[in-house]
Scaffold this active site. Sequence first.
Site, short mmCIF file in Angstrom:
data_model
loop_
_atom_site.label_atom_id
_atom_site.label_comp_id
_atom_site.label_asym_id
_atom_site.label_seq_id
_atom_site.Cartn_x
_atom_site.Cartn_y
_atom_site.Cartn_z
N GLY A 60 6.01 -2.27 -1.84
CA GLY A 60 5.28 -3.19 -0.96
C GLY A 60 5.61 -2.93 0.50
N THR B 191 0.11 1.34 -4.88
CA THR B 191 -0.13 2.17 -6.06
C THR B 191 0.57 1.53 -7.26
OG1 THR B 191 -0.21 4.11 -4.66
CG2 THR B 191 0.13 4.50 -7.00
N GLU C 270 11.05 9.30 0.00
CA GLU C 270 9.65 9.29 -0.40
C GLU C 270 9.03 10.65 -0.15
OE1 GLU C 270 5.61 6.68 0.34
OE2 GLU C 270 7.09 6.71 1.92
#
Lengths: 398, 378
Positions: free
Chosen positions: A127, A161, A244
């Site tokens: 989030g 996602t 990430e």
Amino acid sequence: MNLDYSESEQTFREEVQNFIRANIPSTIKAKIDARQKLANEDYIAWHKILYGRGWVAPNWPTEFGGIGWTPLQCHIFDEEIGLAGIPRVMPFGVNMVGPVIMEFGTDAQKEYYLPRILSCEDVWCQGYSEPSSGSDLASLKTRAVRDGDQYVVNGSKIWTTSAHWADLIFCLVRTDTEVKNQEGISFLLINMHDPGIDVRPIITMDGGHEVNQVFFTDVRVPVTNLVGEENKGWTYAKFLLKHERAGIAAIGSQKRQLNRLKEIARAEQSNGQALIEEPRFRDKISKAEIDLMALEYTELRAVSAANQGEVPGTEVNLLKIRGSEMQQKISELLIEAIGYYANPFVPDSFEAGWNEEPIGPDYAATLAPEYFNWRKSSIYAGSNEVQKNIISKMVLGL
Amino acid sequence: MDFTLSDEQKLLKDSVDRFVAEKYGLDVRRALVASEDGFGRENWKTFAELGWLAIPFAEASGGLGGGPIEVMVLMEAFGRGLVVEPFISTILTGASLVEALGDKEQKAAILPSVIQGKKLITFAHVEPQARFTLSDIMTTATADGGRYRISGHKAVVFGGDSANHLIVSARTSGDQRDENGISLFLVDAEAEGVTRRSYGTVDGLRAADVALKDVLVGPEALLGEEGDTFATIESVVDSATAAVCAEAVGIMDSLHEQTLEHLNTREQFGVKLGKFQALQHRSVDMFVACQEARTMTYVATLSLDKPRTERIRAVSAAKSHIGRAGRLVGQEAVQLHGGMGMTDELAVGHYFKRLTMIDTLFGNMDHHLERFAAAVYG
């Protein structure tokens, strides 16, 4: 200097190949070969197979159940997974929130969440972005107000996602509105099954459903779900962004796509010859292959430096830019390659179980949706323009 | 997998970097370019004394037994300094062919004097009609009473004005573009029938168009087997191609640094140019191109000892990629320097010109793109 993998690295590569061959379930293999969509159960099933082999989190320290592979081994593993067309383990648990919990979480959080991430007991989502906070992430407004031993969360996250599959979301929330944007953010773990959470699908232009908007209305979260200190979330977010983007160049799956492009260009005809013989198209394929080589070995320069103990730096931003550009380039050439048969759009054919005769060549159906889908890669994980801002500031000193 | 230099290679790098930084400013280069020889005889002597001219040759040939990595280290520094001495023509093509194909007498006659910096030699190979096709040779060598009679035209022979010896390729059999039938001859640059039309090049080097009219040489001039030299020519040229990729990397890095310095110095609208995002992103594009060019130079250099197809795949990929990357970096460097980038006074233009001409050397980006495709796709 040399370009070769060592003997033990070659052996390791074979071990990975053999493992994939022997363990990929036939139902998943069939979907991959037919380029059909994988369901959440497929991702979980494959995750659990890797878990059984102890290969879920190669990059984690062994004390938390990682393997302690070298960066080069991680690269080889990732390349083989990509070459086989198998999707990676969903990154949100293993590569994103896992490392944050390890670094900043309480002992109780480590003990509870980390094993469940490894075993895929929980599916996670991220989030971060909000409708009004994209590249300017620190301006986020989702509010968490302390009420006794709970936070009350209100607001909305977007482009989430797998939110429709997830059990947990790690969220950046605003806990202080009086200070500079970056200084009033906290990092919260929220149960997706809690009351007050509403997940609405966002259908992308390829017809697919990957992302969602998540709404929070008076969602009550125990303060024990705060990671690290209140208002220090931005530090953890930056820490996570590095993870990430690791492996974002996706060399293995890009090589698979390029091989597919070459096969199609050999099968397609143009003016009575194979498309791959047609100079204009041949030039484009060759350029893409050369550029992919440049990307692969640029990544290997970084991986090999990490292998020798160097701390990874900003090369990850460069790899994000070039990796996404290459994904888009190859997907662009794939639809060019099939000519008219880029047009037919039969969404049912992407679903498992569809067994009608394909329209046109069997490789054509998914190429246009894939092309449209890949436009995301220069936007997500920090748009390429943001990446350039970072390189400009951190590397070039401008 | 390892992309680090050995300690010895690092010492070499320090030494050549220091030479370039201390002895090779733009003014020095300007004077050398304007001098009669077009390069520094004193520099060449220094190169010999420091052992740089001996690097790529085997110890048996009087060399130091260095390999492609050492050559890469040298060439990158030469690029950074825009060095004009004839290292590519004399060492990487001329003398390298002698080492690869020469018999004992030929090596003894040429290599020691080259390595000691006393003689210069170059490869007179390219012809006006050949463009970048290495096997396109119309110059002929016909048997004439135990000797060879050579006639033809060699185009843009780098170092051709100052060379003492030429290695001339000529057809002893076969058709114009056949790989078989190409022979190499050691020809004295002053031999009867050799006419050199010398000129400066746009990037400050020297070259010559060489006319050969009934040049008579004895059988001792034949280098290697008659009609069977193509594979060696190709492999020597591939090695030299990887080396100019390294030179290009040195130039590109320097252009990028000069550009960043300019962006961090010059002010317009009351702020440093580097604060404008349009310019920041363009300098990031240059940075990416520099990094990838370096990667591809490593790939080419470290593939020179691999089987032919793999070598071609790597070298042609690198040269093609660097042709594109070099064009981007060169053009952007000039653009981001604004009007000053257009001047002869600033270094940028000189670097840009050399980088641009490197694309023509040993085959441009399109030539190598197709050579890559042919090797990979058939």
